[in-house]
Design a protein around this motif. Structure first.
Motif, PDB file in Angstrom:
ATOM      1  N   PRO A 281       0.819  -1.221   0.000  1.00 19.74           N
ATOM      2  CA  PRO A 281       0.000   0.000   0.000  1.00 19.74           C
ATOM      3  C   PRO A 281       0.851   1.269   0.000  1.00 19.74           C
ATOM      4  CG  PRO A 281      -0.883  -1.603   1.557  1.00 19.74           C
ATOM      5  CD  PRO A 281       0.442  -2.139   1.093  1.00 19.74           C
ATOM      6  N   GLN A 282       1.974   1.247   0.700  1.00 20.02           N
ATOM      7  CA  GLN A 282       2.838   2.419   0.740  1.00 20.02           C
ATOM      8  C   GLN A 282       3.411   2.720  -0.643  1.00 20.02           C
ATOM      9  OE1 GLN A 282       6.132   2.059   3.448  1.00 20.02           O
ATOM     10  NE2 GLN A 282       6.985   4.072   2.951  1.00 20.02           N
ATOM     11  N   ALA A 283       3.842   1.690  -1.362  1.00 21.10           N
ATOM     12  CA  ALA A 283       4.380   1.890  -2.705  1.00 21.10           C
ATOM     13  C   ALA A 283       3.301   2.413  -3.646  1.00 21.10           C
ATOM     14  CB  ALA A 283       4.959   0.579  -3.234  1.00 21.10           C
ATOM     15  N   GLU A 284       2.077   1.915  -3.502  1.00 25.36           N
ATOM     16  CA  GLU A 284       0.979   2.397  -4.340  1.00 25.36           C
ATOM     17  C   GLU A 284       0.695   3.868  -4.077  1.00 25.36           C
ATOM     18  OE1 GLU A 284      -2.125  -0.479  -3.448  1.00 25.36           O
ATOM     19  OE2 GLU A 284      -1.948  -1.243  -5.501  1.00 25.36           O
ATOM     20  N   ASP A 285       0.690   4.258  -2.811  1.00 25.62           N
ATOM     21  CA  ASP A 285       0.442   5.663  -2.477  1.00 25.62           C
ATOM     22  C   ASP A 285       1.521   6.569  -3.060  1.00 25.62           C
ATOM     23  OD1 ASP A 285      -1.814   4.933  -1.075  1.00 25.62           O
ATOM     24  OD2 ASP A 285      -0.818   4.925   0.888  1.00 25.62           O
ATOM     25  N   ILE A 286       2.768   6.132  -2.975  1.00 27.56           N
ATOM     26  CA  ILE A 286       3.868   6.931  -3.514  1.00 27.56           C
ATOM     27  C   ILE A 286       3.757   7.036  -5.023  1.00 27.56           C
ATOM     28  CG2 ILE A 286       6.368   6.954  -3.884  1.00 27.56           C
ATOM     29  CD1 ILE A 286       6.682   5.821  -1.072  1.00 27.56           C
ATOM     30  N   GLN A 518      13.012  15.736  -3.606  1.00 29.66           N
ATOM     31  CA  GLN A 518      12.128  15.267  -2.547  1.00 29.66           C
ATOM     32  C   GLN A 518      11.235  14.111  -2.983  1.00 29.66           C
ATOM     33  OE1 GLN A 518       9.976  18.724  -1.273  1.00 29.66           O
ATOM     34  NE2 GLN A 518      11.790  19.775  -0.492  1.00 29.66           N
ATOM     35  N   VAL A 519      11.293  13.752  -4.256  1.00 29.33           N
ATOM     36  CA  VAL A 519      10.430  12.688  -4.756  1.00 29.33           C
ATOM     37  C   VAL A 519      10.912  11.340  -4.245  1.00 29.33           C
ATOM     38  CG1 VAL A 519       9.656  11.477  -6.828  1.00 29.33           C
ATOM     39  CG2 VAL A 519       9.761  13.971  -6.801  1.00 29.33           C
ATOM     40  N   GLU A 520       9.985  10.531  -3.746  1.00 33.67           N
ATOM     41  CA  GLU A 520      10.317   9.203  -3.252  1.00 33.67           C
ATOM     42  C   GLU A 520       9.986   8.148  -4.305  1.00 33.67           C
ATOM     43  OE1 GLU A 520       9.468   8.741   1.263  1.00 33.67           O
ATOM     44  OE2 GLU A 520       7.773   9.839   0.408  1.00 33.67           O
ATOM     45  N   GLY A 521      10.648   7.034  -4.212  1.00 33.23           N
ATOM     46  CA  GLY A 521      10.305   5.913  -5.083  1.00 33.23           C
ATOM     47  C   GLY A 521      10.597   6.135  -6.545  1.00 33.23           C
ATOM     48  N   ALA A 522      11.534   7.037  -6.870  1.00 34.14           N
ATOM     49  CA  ALA A 522      11.826   7.349  -8.267  1.00 34.14           C
ATOM     50  C   ALA A 522      12.831   6.351  -8.823  1.00 34.14           C
ATOM     51  CB  ALA A 522      12.368   8.773  -8.376  1.00 34.14           C
ATOM     52  N   TYR A 523      12.401   5.126  -8.956  1.00 29.78           N
ATOM     53  CA  TYR A 523      13.287   4.069  -9.458  1.00 29.78           C
ATOM     54  C   TYR A 523      13.039   3.863 -10.944  1.00 29.78           C
ATOM     55  CZ  TYR A 523      15.443  -0.566  -9.940  1.00 29.78           C
ATOM     56  OH  TYR A 523      16.223  -1.621 -10.327  1.00 29.78           O
ATOM     57  N   ALA A 606      23.539  -7.287  -7.962  1.00 31.66           N
ATOM     58  CA  ALA A 606      22.138  -7.161  -8.349  1.00 31.66           C
ATOM     59  C   ALA A 606      21.624  -5.822  -7.852  1.00 31.66           C
ATOM     60  CB  ALA A 606      21.303  -8.299  -7.772  1.00 31.66           C
ATOM     61  N   VAL A 607      20.955  -5.092  -8.737  1.00 35.36           N
ATOM     62  CA  VAL A 607      20.381  -3.794  -8.391  1.00 35.36           C
ATOM     63  C   VAL A 607      18.872  -3.967  -8.314  1.00 35.36           C
ATOM     64  CG1 VAL A 607      20.163  -1.375  -9.032  1.00 35.36           C
ATOM     65  CG2 VAL A 607      22.264  -2.626  -9.574  1.00 35.36           C
ATOM     66  N   LEU A 608      18.313  -3.791  -7.105  1.00 36.60           N
ATOM     67  CA  LEU A 608      16.909  -4.057  -6.843  1.00 36.60           C
ATOM     68  C   LEU A 608      16.176  -2.778  -6.468  1.00 36.60           C
ATOM     69  CD1 LEU A 608      18.303  -6.876  -6.499  1.00 36.60           C
ATOM     70  CD2 LEU A 608      16.672  -7.330  -4.656  1.00 36.60           C
ATOM     71  N   PRO A 609      14.886  -2.711  -6.755  1.00 36.09           N
ATOM     72  CA  PRO A 609      14.091  -1.584  -6.260  1.00 36.09           C
ATOM     73  C   PRO A 609      13.886  -1.711  -4.757  1.00 36.09           C
ATOM     74  CG  PRO A 609      12.668  -3.180  -7.336  1.00 36.09           C
ATOM     75  CD  PRO A 609      14.086  -3.634  -7.585  1.00 36.09           C
ATOM     76  N   ASP A 610      13.827  -0.564  -4.071  1.00 38.40           N
ATOM     77  CA  ASP A 610      13.613  -0.650  -2.627  1.00 38.40           C
ATOM     78  C   ASP A 610      12.128  -0.845  -2.316  1.00 38.40           C
ATOM     79  OD1 ASP A 610      12.322   1.783  -2.770  1.00 38.40           O
ATOM     80  OD2 ASP A 610      13.825   2.904  -1.654  1.00 38.40           O
ATOM     81  N   ALA A 611      11.785  -0.852  -1.038  1.00 37.34           N
ATOM     82  CA  ALA A 611      10.430  -1.221  -0.613  1.00 37.34           C
ATOM     83  C   ALA A 611       9.364  -0.223  -1.043  1.00 37.34           C
ATOM     84  CB  ALA A 611      10.407  -1.372   0.913  1.00 37.34           C
ATOM     85  N   ASP A 612       9.758   1.001  -1.432  1.00 35.74           N
ATOM     86  CA  ASP A 612       8.782   2.022  -1.814  1.00 35.74           C
ATOM     87  C   ASP A 612       8.445   2.004  -3.303  1.00 35.74           C
ATOM     88  OD1 ASP A 612       8.628   2.930   0.773  1.00 35.74           O
ATOM     89  OD2 ASP A 612      10.205   4.434   0.512  1.00 35.74           O
ATOM     90  N   VAL A 613       8.957   1.019  -4.040  1.00 38.36           N
ATOM     91  CA  VAL A 613       8.731   0.917  -5.479  1.00 38.36           C
ATOM     92  C   VAL A 613       7.700  -0.179  -5.749  1.00 38.36           C
ATOM     93  CG1 VAL A 613       9.836   0.512  -7.719  1.00 38.36           C
ATOM     94  CG2 VAL A 613      11.073   1.721  -5.906  1.00 38.36           C
ATOM     95  N   LEU A 614       6.873   0.020  -6.777  1.00 38.73           N
ATOM     96  CA  LEU A 614       5.774  -0.900  -7.053  1.00 38.73           C
ATOM     97  C   LEU A 614       6.237  -2.334  -7.278  1.00 38.73           C
ATOM     98  CD1 LEU A 614       3.565   1.276  -9.455  1.00 38.73           C
ATOM     99  CD2 LEU A 614       2.996   0.551  -7.145  1.00 38.73           C
ATOM    100  N   THR A 615       7.425  -2.515  -7.850  1.00 39.79           N
ATOM    101  CA  THR A 615       7.898  -3.863  -8.168  1.00 39.79           C
ATOM    102  C   THR A 615       8.714  -4.500  -7.043  1.00 39.79           C
ATOM    103  OG1 THR A 615       9.788  -2.843  -9.292  1.00 39.79           O
ATOM    104  CG2 THR A 615       7.914  -3.468 -10.665  1.00 39.79           C
ATOM    105  N   ALA A 616       8.709  -3.906  -5.842  1.00 45.71           N
ATOM    106  CA  ALA A 616       9.556  -4.406  -4.748  1.00 45.71           C
ATOM    107  C   ALA A 616       9.157  -5.806  -4.304  1.00 45.71           C
ATOM    108  CB  ALA A 616       9.497  -3.446  -3.566  1.00 45.71           C
TER     109      ALA A 616
END
Length: 651
Positions: A281-286, A518-523, A606-616
């Motif tokens: 839900p947090q990733a979706e909100d971001i 300031q943008v979060e989740g910009a992966y 390996a480069v992974l998206p963090d927990a705030d990204v939709l594909t985490a």
């Protein structure tokens, strides 16, 4: 054979040269879509990757678009080396040729003066300059469909069957650049042919049916030719070609008709397929926050809402509205002037073609869920052709003594100048005020033009239409020239809207720059705003040591999403394994394949998206997290996490 040097030819050369100069201004600093730049580098390094539209050097997955425009860029890179200007140069050439082809197309039915006006409007449109100054497919696609329009009008005026089939061939080539968007013009070209082409043989119903049959056969031919490469790709065994990005089942047809087609009109995250696992839900909100203009992650023009007025106001207005009212009025004036013309009238056929073009693409862009500002370059040839033709129809009628034509011309010029002043108001208030004054003067002078029809003996009034034209031209070019200057000074490119309050990607305002940080989740962002020759050389050589190390140890880097992997490939790293395609949601490679690479010791990082990204929550991400070790040096503010998976096996 010597070609006569005439005033129209000189003017055309001046217009084309000015256009080319605007397109190529500071060419080496052009902003790039790095995702496409990576694909071009891969395609330039291998003929196998070239033919199959590969994104990565090992040709494991394709780009998420058809390869037509990127083939041209890859050939340019093969000739001139890998640089920003080598990738942008083809677009400069293509857009300049489009100016020349539009001149020829309009001249066939509306005359030299209208053709020069149309080509000047195309050259002076800010969105044309912005879309050209990058490594996108729009310039090649636009050249192809304008060539198709020119060939159709040649078929209309000469009755040559081969000209119509040539038009369908150009549409098929345009399909290789922009896919189904090119097909949108096909029924419009066919309608123009049916309405106005001279019938072969006997006239009457039979002749009309023959033309309709010819038009239908041309449409079918265009569709068949469009699909040739896609069929070759499909018939190649999956083991011998890349996976088709933008598809769930390795289908290039799904990529073209679903991912790049129907999903453009559906409100889904990132216009893509759903993630392989439900996001948090947090990733979706971001993600929702980032799609809002206030988040400043995307250009404002990309997050406009679908609606009938989408193109008429707001962030998209400076891209396509500078001559829109003039085009609509010009189309009406041309229809009225040709209302008594019989079947086969080329001018009416041309008006049908350009009007249908404008309506079809305008409706598509207004209703699509998500568009880029540079898409609107497609509208400009139709706007230019209608405006150029209509203005000269009215001007000639006014010169001949028509009170109505003179007043209509003045109202159109004044109305368009006022509209342009409104667009400029927030940026150039002084110019906006001058344009409003010019608009009022144009209307008043046009009203006086009616007197010349009443008292033609008064020589002083015979020049009134010319005065309207001069004042109107000055008022009309002020707006687009101001927007062009704004873009050129700020090194604006295809991802920038002229006169944007946030500046450009290359030169943002301080507030815009602060908001970006300031943008979060910009992966997975893959747009690099600006380069110089020295910066480009440094950018492509900085990773040399890492490349050598990986090559020596036969190891690979797993990077989740092609958008994130693009930077590594542009660096020159040939040992990248992109996971999940552009969005990260494509099911290739599979979880089993990722695990096998790690177990075999083939993966170093390996480069992974963090927990705030939709594909985490992707199961492939979890497989890496279970088998590898998180690297302590990941920056705390980054939207990615680095894992080490061992040193790999040596050669």
């Amino acid at each position: 054979m010597r070609v006569a040097v005439t005033v129209p030819r000189i003017l055309l050369v001046v217009i084309a040269a000015a256009a080319a100069a605007g397109y190529a201004w500071s060419l080496e600093t052009a902003g790039l879509e790095t995702f496409y730049a990576a694909g071009v580098r891969s395609m330039a390094g291998s003929w196998h990757a070239f033919f199959y539209d590969a994104f990565d050097p090992r040709a494991t997955i394709t780009l998420d678009k058809l390869p037509g425009a990127f083939w041209i860029q890859a050939l340019s890179v093969r000739c001139f080396g890998y640089s920003a200007w080598a990738m942008v140069l083809p677009q400069v050439v293509e857009s300049t040729l489009t100016v020349l082809v539009l001149y020829r197309a309009v001249r066939r039915t509306a005359g030299t003066a209208a053709a020069l006006t149309a080509s000047a409007i195309l050259a002076a449109s800010p969105v044309t300059i912005a879309a050209t100054r990058g490594n996108l497919a729009e310039p090649l696609y636009l050249l192809c469909i304008v060539l198709a329009a020119d060939a159709t009008l040649r078929a209309v005026t000469t009755g040559r069957t081969r000209s119509w089939y040539a038009a369908t061939g150009w549409v098929a080539l345009g399909f290789q650049a922009k896919m189904t968007e090119a097909w949108l013009v096909l029924p419009i070209l066919g309608l123009a042919l049916i309405m106005a082409a001279p019938a072969p043989g006997p006239t009457g119903t039979g002749g009309r049916w023959r033309i309709a049959l010819r038009a239908a056969l041309g449409v079918l031919l265009a569709a068949a030719l469009s699909l040739v490469w896609m069929l070759c790709f499909t018939l190649t065994p999956a083991a011998d070609r890349p996976y088709a990005d933008g598809s769930k089942g390795n289908s290039i047809f799904q990529q073209v008709f679903d991912y790049n087609g129907t999903l453009r009109f559906v409100s889904t995250p990132e216009n893509s397929f759903k993630p392989l696992a439900p996001p948090s839900p947090q990733a979706e909100d971001i993600a929702i926050d980032n799609l809002q203009a206030s988040a400043d992650l995307y250009p404002t023009s990309e997050v406009t809402k679908a609606g009938w007025n989408r193109l008429l106001s707001g962030a998209l207005a400076p891209d396509c509205d500078w001559f829109l009212l003039l085009a609509v009025g010009g189309a009406a004036a041309t229809f009225v002037s040709r209302r008594r013309a019989g079947r086969g009238d080329p001018a009416r056929a041309a008006t049908v073609l350009w009007s249908g073009w404008l309506l079809a693409y305008g409706a598509a862009f207004s209703s699509a869920h998500f568009i880029q500002g540079y898409y609107l370059i497609t509208l400009i040839p139709a706007i230019a052709a209608l405006a150029g033709s209509g203005v000269w129809v009215l001007w000639r009628a006014a010169r001949a003594g028509s009170r109505r034509a003179g007043l209509t011309l003045g109202l159109l010029v004044g109305g368009q100048a006022a509209w342009s002043a409104w667009i400029l108001h927030g940026t150039y208030a002084f110019l906006s005020s001058l344009m409003l004054v010019a608009a009022v003067i144009a209307v008043l002078v046009a009203a006086l033009a009616g007197l010349s029809a009443v008292n033609a003996r008064r020589r002083s009034l015979r020049r009134v239409p010319a005065v309207v034209s001069v004042i109107g031209a000055m008022a009309l070019v002020t707006g687009p020239l101001a927007a062009i200057t704004w873009l050129e000074v700020r090194a604006g490119g295809p991802f920038d809207a002229a006169l944007s309050t946030g500046g450009t990607l290359a030169q943002p305002t301080l507030a815009e720059l602060a908001a970006r940080y300031q943008v979060e989740g910009a992966y997975g962002g893959s747009i690099h705003p600006q380069y110089t020759s020295g910066q480009w050389a440094k950018f492509t050589s900085d990773n040399t040591a890492e490349q050598v190390r990986q090559s020596d140890h036969n190891t690979e880097i797993l990077v989740f999403s092609s958008a994130e992997a693009a930077g590594y490939i542009v660096y020159g790293d040939s040992d990248v394994v992109p996971v999940g395609g552009f969005t990260g949601n494509a099911p290739y490679p599979s979880v089993d394949q990722v695990q096998q690479l790690i177990v075999a010791g083939k993966v170093s990082l390996a480069v992974l998206p963090d927990a705030d990204v939709l594909t985490a929550n992707d199961p492939r991400v979890q497989a890496v997290e279970q088998q590898c070790t998180e690297f302590d040096g990941t920056p705390p503010s980054a939207a990615y996490v680095i894992y080490t998976c061992g040193t790999g096996s040596s050669n």
